[in-house]
Scaffold this active site. Structure first.
Site, PDB file in Angstrom:
ATOM      1  N   HIS A  11      -5.625  11.320   0.875  1.00 44.79           N
ATOM      2  CA  HIS A  11      -4.937  12.268   1.032  1.00 44.79           C
ATOM      3  C   HIS A  11      -4.674  11.916   2.781  1.00 44.79           C
ATOM      4  O   HIS A  11      -5.248  11.137   3.164  1.00 44.79           O
ATOM      5  CB  HIS A  11      -5.942  13.671   1.810  1.00 44.79           C
ATOM      6  CG  HIS A  11      -6.322  13.671   2.741  1.00 44.79           C
ATOM      7  ND1 HIS A  11      -5.823  14.031   4.386  1.00 44.79           N
ATOM      8  CD2 HIS A  11      -8.312  13.209   3.122  1.00 44.79           C
ATOM      9  CE1 HIS A  11      -6.838  14.152   5.301  1.00 44.79           C
ATOM     10  NE2 HIS A  11      -8.423  13.771   4.436  1.00 44.79           N
ATOM     11  N   HIS A  17      -1.953  11.378  -4.724  1.00 42.60           N
ATOM     12  CA  HIS A  17      -3.540  10.972  -4.567  1.00 42.60           C
ATOM     13  C   HIS A  17      -4.173  12.801  -4.198  1.00 42.60           C
ATOM     14  O   HIS A  17      -2.974  13.729  -5.041  1.00 42.60           O
ATOM     15  CB  HIS A  17      -2.509  11.418  -2.538  1.00 42.60           C
ATOM     16  CG  HIS A  17      -2.418  12.689  -1.918  1.00 42.60           C
ATOM     17  ND1 HIS A  17      -2.779  13.554  -1.762  1.00 42.60           N
ATOM     18  CD2 HIS A  17      -0.719  12.993  -1.575  1.00 42.60           C
ATOM     19  CE1 HIS A  17      -2.228  14.365  -0.819  1.00 42.60           C
ATOM     20  NE2 HIS A  17      -0.822  13.869  -0.945  1.00 42.60           N
ATOM     21  N   CYS A  18      -5.211  12.726  -3.927  1.00 40.87           N
ATOM     22  CA  CYS A  18      -5.682  14.305  -3.698  1.00 40.87           C
ATOM     23  C   CYS A  18      -7.080  13.804  -2.570  1.00 40.87           C
ATOM     24  O   CYS A  18      -6.175  13.552  -1.793  1.00 40.87           O
ATOM     25  CB  CYS A  18      -7.137  13.866  -5.342  1.00 40.87           C
ATOM     26  SG  CYS A  18      -7.669  12.785  -5.410  1.00 40.87           S
ATOM     27  N   THR A  19      -7.952  14.454  -2.373  1.00 41.03           N
ATOM     28  CA  THR A  19      -8.479  14.121  -1.512  1.00 41.03           C
ATOM     29  C   THR A  19      -8.585  13.052  -0.974  1.00 41.03           C
ATOM     30  O   THR A  19      -8.952  12.096  -0.064  1.00 41.03           O
ATOM     31  CB  THR A  19      -9.597  15.836  -1.047  1.00 41.03           C
ATOM     32  OG1 THR A  19      -9.343  16.579  -1.219  1.00 41.03           O
ATOM     33  CG2 THR A  19     -10.275  15.322  -0.290  1.00 41.03           C
ATOM     34  N   THR A  22      -7.403  11.148  -9.098  1.00 38.75           N
ATOM     35  CA  THR A  22      -6.492  10.428  -8.889  1.00 38.75           C
ATOM     36  C   THR A  22      -6.993   8.788  -9.444  1.00 38.75           C
ATOM     37  O   THR A  22      -6.169   8.518  -9.669  1.00 38.75           O
ATOM     38  CB  THR A  22      -5.888   9.937  -7.196  1.00 38.75           C
ATOM     39  OG1 THR A  22      -5.616  10.561  -6.758  1.00 38.75           O
ATOM     40  CG2 THR A  22      -5.615   8.488  -6.631  1.00 38.75           C
TER      41      THR A  22
END
Length: 263
Positions: A57, A164-166, A172
């Protein structure tokens, strides 16, 4: 700080050098930010540099980080995080001209893991099984989000693009593996790129101290078994990645190859 530029890394002082893949973009407030370019395909072509990036992130970017992203020319950020995740940690991109596309995949596995932890049922085997099940769900439950991502990847106006993710690990990781597979990168290399999260992602440091080492590892690590589970589910429903891309995501693989590969 080292920044990807074209086919080389450009260092302060003007020194250029070619470094091993994957190429990491070093940021102060974000880890696991990488250029997916440079990988060779089975037919001898190469993924273009500087067009597609994957990351954790972007909620902790510093002013220097934003200058780096501006230097990379990032036009689009595709956010694969769930709605609550994105609201809790908004992008720190003030001053950047990049547009943000929400492509939410809710982290339902987190609820199941938290319940197992609260009830004292968490074991390495249970957590690994939950993670594998989560990955198996990506090709079907995650397809609306991945449709948004791959539509943007297919649009030259949207690139350079970062998704992106976290952690830049699971949602991702599957997306990056899918893209590289469609482009014709050998599976062994695809898995190697996926597993590199275990080297460069630092967001897990200090988290889950209450867990034993093996249970914690099953939760925070990128594992080849997890990725295999996702692609086994994809093949069971669609046969191959090109068919999945067309049928589930509405994107032609040939268009991506034409845009993102070079001889």
């Amino acid at each position: 700080m080292a920044v990807v530029l074209g086919d080389t890394w450009r260092h302060p002082g003007g020194m250029n050098s070619v470094l091993p893949l994957p190429r990491i973009v070093s940021l102060e407030g974000c880890s696991n930010f990488r250029d997916l370019g440079g990988y060779r395909t089975v037919d001898g072509r190469r993924v273009r540099h500087g067009l597609v990036f994957r990351s954790a992130h972007l909620g902790g970017l510093t002013a220097a980080d934003r200058r780096t992203l501006a230097g990379l020319g990032v036009r689009t950020i595709v956010d694969l995080r769930g709605i609550a995740e994105a609201a809790e940690t908004p992008h720190a991109i003030d001053g950047l001209s990049a547009s943000v596309l929400a492509a939410a995949i809710e982290p339902r596995v987190g609820e199941r893991i938290r319940a197992a932890l609260d009830e004292g049922r968490a074991t390495p085997e249970l957590i690994a099984g939950l993670m594998a099940d989560h990955y198996r769900d990506y090709p079907q439950r995650g397809s609306p989000a991945y449709r948004t991502l791959f539509a943007a990847l297919s649009d030259g106006v949207r690139r350079p693009l970062v998704f992106h993710c976290t952690a830049g690990k699971d949602r991702t990781g599957f997306a990056a593996a899918l893209l590289l597979s469609v482009l014709g990168v050998p599976w062994e290399t695809v898995v190697e790129d996926y597993l590199h999260t275990n080297v460069v992602w630092t967001g897990h440091v200090g988290r889950y101290p209450e867990l034993d080492a093996l249970t914690r590892a099953a939760m925070i690590e990128a594992r080849a078994d997890y990725l295999d589970a996702a692609f086994a589910a994809l093949r069971a429903d669609h046969g191959d990645v090109d068919t999945f891309l067309k049928a589930a995501l509405g994107v032609e693989a040939a268009r991506l190859r034409a845009d993102l590969l070079e001889d």
